[in-house]
Scaffold this motif. Structure first.
Motif, PDB file in Angstrom:
ATOM      1  N   CYS A  92       0.858  -1.255  -0.068  1.00 60.37           N
ATOM      2  CA  CYS A  92       0.056  -0.103  -0.031  1.00 60.37           C
ATOM      3  C   CYS A  92       0.764   1.126  -0.089  1.00 60.37           C
ATOM      4  CB  CYS A  92      -1.064   0.114   1.351  1.00 60.37           C
ATOM      5  SG  CYS A  92      -2.310  -1.134   1.107  1.00 60.37           S
ATOM      6  N   VAL A  93       1.986   1.474   0.922  1.00 60.74           N
ATOM      7  CA  VAL A  93       2.673   2.535   1.105  1.00 60.74           C
ATOM      8  C   VAL A  93       3.350   2.729  -0.273  1.00 60.74           C
ATOM      9  CG1 VAL A  93       4.806   3.261   1.907  1.00 60.74           C
ATOM     10  CG2 VAL A  93       2.953   2.205   3.585  1.00 60.74           C
ATOM     11  N   GLU A  94       4.165   1.748  -1.141  1.00 65.90           N
ATOM     12  CA  GLU A  94       4.521   1.944  -2.176  1.00 65.90           C
ATOM     13  C   GLU A  94       3.755   2.486  -3.314  1.00 65.90           C
ATOM     14  OE1 GLU A  94       7.078  -1.390  -3.056  1.00 65.90           O
ATOM     15  OE2 GLU A  94       8.756  -0.905  -1.738  1.00 65.90           O
ATOM     16  N   THR A  95       2.696   1.732  -3.443  1.00 65.98           N
ATOM     17  CA  THR A  95       1.626   1.889  -4.385  1.00 65.98           C
ATOM     18  C   THR A  95       1.201   3.393  -4.408  1.00 65.98           C
ATOM     19  OG1 THR A  95       0.989  -0.164  -4.641  1.00 65.98           O
ATOM     20  CG2 THR A  95      -0.532   1.346  -5.537  1.00 65.98           C
ATOM     21  N   ILE A  96       0.653   3.879  -3.288  1.00 63.17           N
ATOM     22  CA  ILE A  96       0.123   5.430  -3.123  1.00 63.17           C
ATOM     23  C   ILE A  96       1.333   6.056  -3.495  1.00 63.17           C
ATOM     24  CG2 ILE A  96      -0.727   6.884  -1.583  1.00 63.17           C
ATOM     25  CD1 ILE A  96      -2.468   4.841  -2.521  1.00 63.17           C
ATOM     26  N   LEU A 129      -3.550   6.862   3.716  1.00 60.25           N
ATOM     27  CA  LEU A 129      -2.268   7.216   2.945  1.00 60.25           C
ATOM     28  C   LEU A 129      -2.601   8.032   1.643  1.00 60.25           C
ATOM     29  CD1 LEU A 129      -0.501   3.523   2.845  1.00 60.25           C
ATOM     30  CD2 LEU A 129       0.372   5.672   3.698  1.00 60.25           C
ATOM     31  N   LEU A 130      -3.771   7.747   1.160  1.00 62.69           N
ATOM     32  CA  LEU A 130      -4.582   8.769   0.163  1.00 62.69           C
ATOM     33  C   LEU A 130      -4.633   9.994   0.533  1.00 62.69           C
ATOM     34  CD1 LEU A 130      -7.386   6.513  -1.275  1.00 62.69           C
ATOM     35  CD2 LEU A 130      -5.268   6.915  -2.644  1.00 62.69           C
ATOM     36  N   ASP A 131      -4.730  10.393   1.925  1.00 63.72           N
ATOM     37  CA  ASP A 131      -4.784  11.668   2.351  1.00 63.72           C
ATOM     38  C   ASP A 131      -3.213  12.218   2.567  1.00 63.72           C
ATOM     39  OD1 ASP A 131      -7.556  11.760   2.468  1.00 63.72           O
ATOM     40  OD2 ASP A 131      -7.483  11.163   4.582  1.00 63.72           O
ATOM     41  N   ASP A 132      -2.520  11.231   3.061  1.00 67.78           N
ATOM     42  CA  ASP A 132      -1.233  11.757   3.404  1.00 67.78           C
ATOM     43  C   ASP A 132      -0.225  10.510   3.102  1.00 67.78           C
ATOM     44  OD1 ASP A 132       1.391  12.526   4.247  1.00 67.78           O
ATOM     45  OD2 ASP A 132       0.681  12.408   6.248  1.00 67.78           O
ATOM     46  N   PRO A 133       0.276  10.396   1.680  1.00 65.84           N
ATOM     47  CA  PRO A 133       1.343   9.346   1.380  1.00 65.84           C
ATOM     48  C   PRO A 133       2.394   9.170   2.229  1.00 65.84           C
ATOM     49  CG  PRO A 133       0.585  10.719  -0.468  1.00 65.84           C
ATOM     50  CD  PRO A 133       0.200  11.379   0.758  1.00 65.84           C
ATOM     51  N   ASP A 134       3.016  10.230   2.934  1.00 65.07           N
ATOM     52  CA  ASP A 134       4.145  10.080   3.926  1.00 65.07           C
ATOM     53  C   ASP A 134       3.820   9.882   5.460  1.00 65.07           C
ATOM     54  OD1 ASP A 134       5.790  10.704   1.585  1.00 65.07           O
ATOM     55  OD2 ASP A 134       5.357  13.211   2.012  1.00 65.07           O
ATOM     56  N   ALA A 135       2.475   9.350   5.613  1.00 69.04           N
ATOM     57  CA  ALA A 135       2.250   8.936   7.060  1.00 69.04           C
ATOM     58  C   ALA A 135       2.957   7.690   7.382  1.00 69.04           C
ATOM     59  CB  ALA A 135       0.652   8.722   7.019  1.00 69.04           C
ATOM     60  N   ASP A 136       3.114   7.627   8.723  1.00 77.11           N
ATOM     61  CA  ASP A 136       3.932   6.649   9.255  1.00 77.11           C
ATOM     62  C   ASP A 136       3.158   5.254   9.391  1.00 77.11           C
ATOM     63  OD1 ASP A 136       5.007   4.555  10.915  1.00 77.11           O
ATOM     64  OD2 ASP A 136       5.855   6.049  12.528  1.00 77.11           O
ATOM     65  N   HIS A 137       3.212   4.359   8.419  1.00 76.25           N
ATOM     66  CA  HIS A 137       2.190   3.219   8.414  1.00 76.25           C
ATOM     67  C   HIS A 137       2.145   2.566   9.741  1.00 76.25           C
ATOM     68  CE1 HIS A 137       5.866   0.639   8.047  1.00 76.25           C
ATOM     69  NE2 HIS A 137       4.977  -0.420   8.366  1.00 76.25           N
TER      70      HIS A 137
END
Length: 254
Positions: A92-96, A129-137
């Motif tokens: 999810c992180v890499e895709t967004i 992540l759609l709101d903030d792609p840099d969020a700490d997962h």
């Protein structure tokens, strides 16, 4: 077909000024057009299976006035794991982040919501992540578990992290953009046996039992019961896969 699509878009631009045309790049149109590089001013492209390589090719080599939306196949009952958990936090992180790099402004999910128990954290993470792609997962997953399960939050973080480590390995094997990708098992039972090993099942079950003794409110108990139901199904399927593999090594009637 691409030439036909372009001509349709040109005609719509005259008949319906100000309207947009979304052209899907899928199946026979998976490969971008070869005879032209620019689309009419009303066009956006929907990229299916939006790997970085495909998005890069579109972005760098074609003029698409309204940019890109994508069509993803993360969830649903048709990917190899069937009705068990499918995607890792890493995926999810890499895709967004990839979508942000290439200006994607819309996502169609082909399948979603089959497993709000076992996949709850990753659904939540994808949306955040759609709101903030840099969020700490890790922080997002903890937030989800604390809010959904209250005093059992820490146990459920470890429950889901144990699962995620196996899903991450499966996602890495599936990554076709990688020179080491495309190595996923072709048989669903082989993949299920790989994800739900005896150690993984035992660890997840222990964390789930701890959580079951900690939840307090009725809503927390209902949410945890759903996780238990979906986990028991996946764990049993893992056992079946392992036992069938043993049988195949030494078939007998006993």
């Amino acid at each position: 077909i691409w030439i036909l699509h372009r001509r349709v878009a040109e005609r719509i631009a005259k008949l319906r000024p100000g309207k947009k045309v979304n052209i899907i790049s899928y199946s026979v149109t998976s490969t971008p057009p070869k005879t032209f590089k620019e689309f009419p001013e009303n066009v956006m492209i929907e990229v299916c299976s939006p790997t970085e390589a495909r998005l890069k090719n579109w972005k760098e080599n074609y003029k698409v006035p309204h940019g890109f939306v994508v069509y993803i196949y993360f969830w649903g009952n048709y990917p190899l794991p069937g009705l068990t958990a499918k995607r890792s936090y890493m995926r999810c992180v890499e895709t967004i982040k990839t979508f942000r790099r290439y200006g994607v402004h819309g996502v169609y999910r082909c399948g979603f919501g089959d497993l709000f128990g076992m996949e709850g954290p990753v659904y939540y993470l994808f949306g955040r992540l759609l709101d903030d792609p840099d969020a700490d997962h890790a922080a997002v997953v903890k937030e989800y578990c604390d809010r959904a399960f209250g005093p059992a939050g820490d146990s459920m973080v470890e429950f889901f992290n144990t699962l995620d480590r196996r899903l991450m390995a499966a996602d890495l094997m599936e990554n076709r953009d990688s020179p080491f990708g495309g190595a996923s098992p072709k048989n669903p039972l082989d993949l299920i046996a790989y994800i739900y090993t005896p150690d993984v099942i035992a660890k997840m079950n222990a964390e789930l039992k701890t959580a079951e003794g900690l939840v307090e409110t009725q809503k927390q108990k209902i949410r945890l019961a759903l996780v238990r139901k979906e986990f028991d199904y996946a764990a049993n399927l893992g056992k079946v896969a392992a036992l069938y593999a043993s049988y195949r090594f030494s078939p007998s009637k006993l």
